[in-house]
Scaffold this motif. Structure first.
Motif: not given
Ligand code: 3PG
Length: 407
Positions: A276-278, A285-288, A303-308, A336-339
């Motif tokens: 997923d991406v933002a 920011r919208v997650e898709v 995206g948040e699932n990918t970050i996890k 968010k992703g980078t951090e």
């Protein structure tokens, strides 16, 4: 026998006349002579400490001729003086009579910083080390010294006169920062504890594809996590259409996509792509999920699932090597992703190395630098090393060691 270079531990330096090539090329505040980040200056202090009883002359470049950060080395001298005190001086000359006179008058413990070596056209010309050894720069300075120290790791990929000309004619050793950089990158790249994970993001896709091809073909990693513009190219190569807006300013998109497709076909079990991406919708920011992006949207972050998923993979790794941000980190909505990836790296119990200016700056800002195993001061040099290329600055040290002999 594998090649070796000499280090400061191999030579006697007290009372010697020592020329030290460093790379304290630093980010400057636009329109001023103010150094924004002194990391590269701090990195050479160990070498200068080892040389505290020698007569030391420092040579560096700052910026490139014609660019806005092409300045004199005076601002760098001010920072050096904060660490070394009045024994450190600057002279706005390199090979002229004023510099030669000041070098001749140095006493043990003195440190003299010469001006930006790229003010000399001989520094930036094309040629071989043998030709560089015959330049005015080398012919005028070399006779004034007993030893050449190369502590300019970030410029090690540049076959420029001051990097490879002096070691042709002077005994030459690696400085402390050069040694540290090569040791950390060599461990992560050539002797990694497994599993080993590479995290590749950011732009400069043609260079990063070379890195990817090298580490995959030589089986140096067990997993590669892609983000940033790299992920865009690989996602499109896998058949997902993310649209023009996500491709940034990539010129050779089709040819990069073809290279990406070949690597994906060969190494699909190793390369991980975002699920997923933002994207930005009215500046929010919208997650898709990947594949469900609205037309004309641009990928701004993973995206948040990918970050996890990426963070969990990093947590299981015994070696982590990272280069490039995961998204448009300059915009807080998409940092968010980078951090989070950096935090996962900082929490890792394995050996971790990050390279490239952006990640280093963010790690410092977020106060993560003390929990990351090694933060490389190199940009292009680290990319060249990861891509399996020889570094001319280091090759020159090998050659000098062979000529002068290893004890
Ligand atoms: C760097 O900042 O990467 C080094 O100082 C080398 O600079 P250059 O790319 O201008 O040679």
């Amino acid at each position: 026998m594998s090649q070796r270079f000499l280090t400061l531990d191999d030579v006697k330096v007290d009372s010697k006349r020592v020329l030290v090539r460093v790379d304290i090329n630093s980010p400057m505040k636009p329109g001023t002579e103010e150094i924004i980040d002194d990391t590269r200056i701090v990195a050479i202090l160990d070498t200068l400490r080892d040389l505290e009883k020698a007569k030391v002359v420092i040579l560096s470049h700052q910026g490139r001729p014609g660019e806005s950060d092409f300045t004199s080395m005076q601002p760098h001298a001010r920072v050096l003086q904060e660490h070394l005190g009045a024994r450190c001086r600057f002279i706005d000359d390199i090979i002229g009579p004023a510099a030669i006179d000041a070098i001749r008058k140095l006493k043990n413990g003195d440190v003299l910083l010469l001006d930006n070596v790229r003010l000399l056209s001989e520094e930036v010309m094309e040629g071989t080390p043998e030709q560089f050894a015959k330049t005015y720069l080398v012919k005028r300075l070399a006779p004034l010294f007993d030893l050449f120290v190369n502590d300019a790791y970030p410029a090690a990929h540049r076959a420029q006169t001051s990097m490879v000309g002096f070691p042709e004619v002077l005994p030459a050793v690696a400085g402390k920062s050069m040694e540290r950089e090569l040791k950390a990158l060599n461990k992560a790249l050539n002797e990694p504890d497994r599993p080993s994970v590479a995290v590749l993001g950011g732009a400069k896709v043609p260079d990063k594809i070379k890195i990817l091809a090298n580490i995959l073909e030589k089986k140096k990693v067990d997993r590669v996590l892609l983000s940033g513009l790299m992920a865009t190219v690989f996602l499109e190569a896998s058949g997902v259409n993310l649209g023009e807006g996500s491709r940034g300013s990539l010129k050779d998109f089709e040819s990069l996509k073809k290279q990406a497709k070949d690597l994906l076909d060969k190494y699909k079990d190793i390369i991980m792509l975002p699920k997923d991406v933002a994207i930005s919708v009215e500046k929010k920011r919208v997650e898709v999920p990947v594949g469900k992006m609205p037309k004309n949207a641009s990928v701004m972050d993973i995206g948040e699932n990918t970050i996890k998923e990426y963070a969990e993979t990093i947590a299981r790794a015994k070696t982590v090597l990272a280069n490039g941000p995961a998204g448009v980190f300059e915009d807080q909505n998409f940092a968010k992703g980078t951090e989070q990836i950096l935090r996962a790296i900082a929490n890792s119990k394995g050996f971790t190395v990050i390279g490239g200016g952006h990640l280093a700056v963010i790690a410092k800002e977020k106060k993560l630098e003390n929990t990351i195993g090694y933060i490389s001061t190199g940009g292009g040099a680290t990319m060249a090393m990861l891509a399996g290329q020889k570094l001319p600055g280091v090759e020159a040290l090998y050659k000098a060691a062979k000529r002068t002999g290893i004890k």
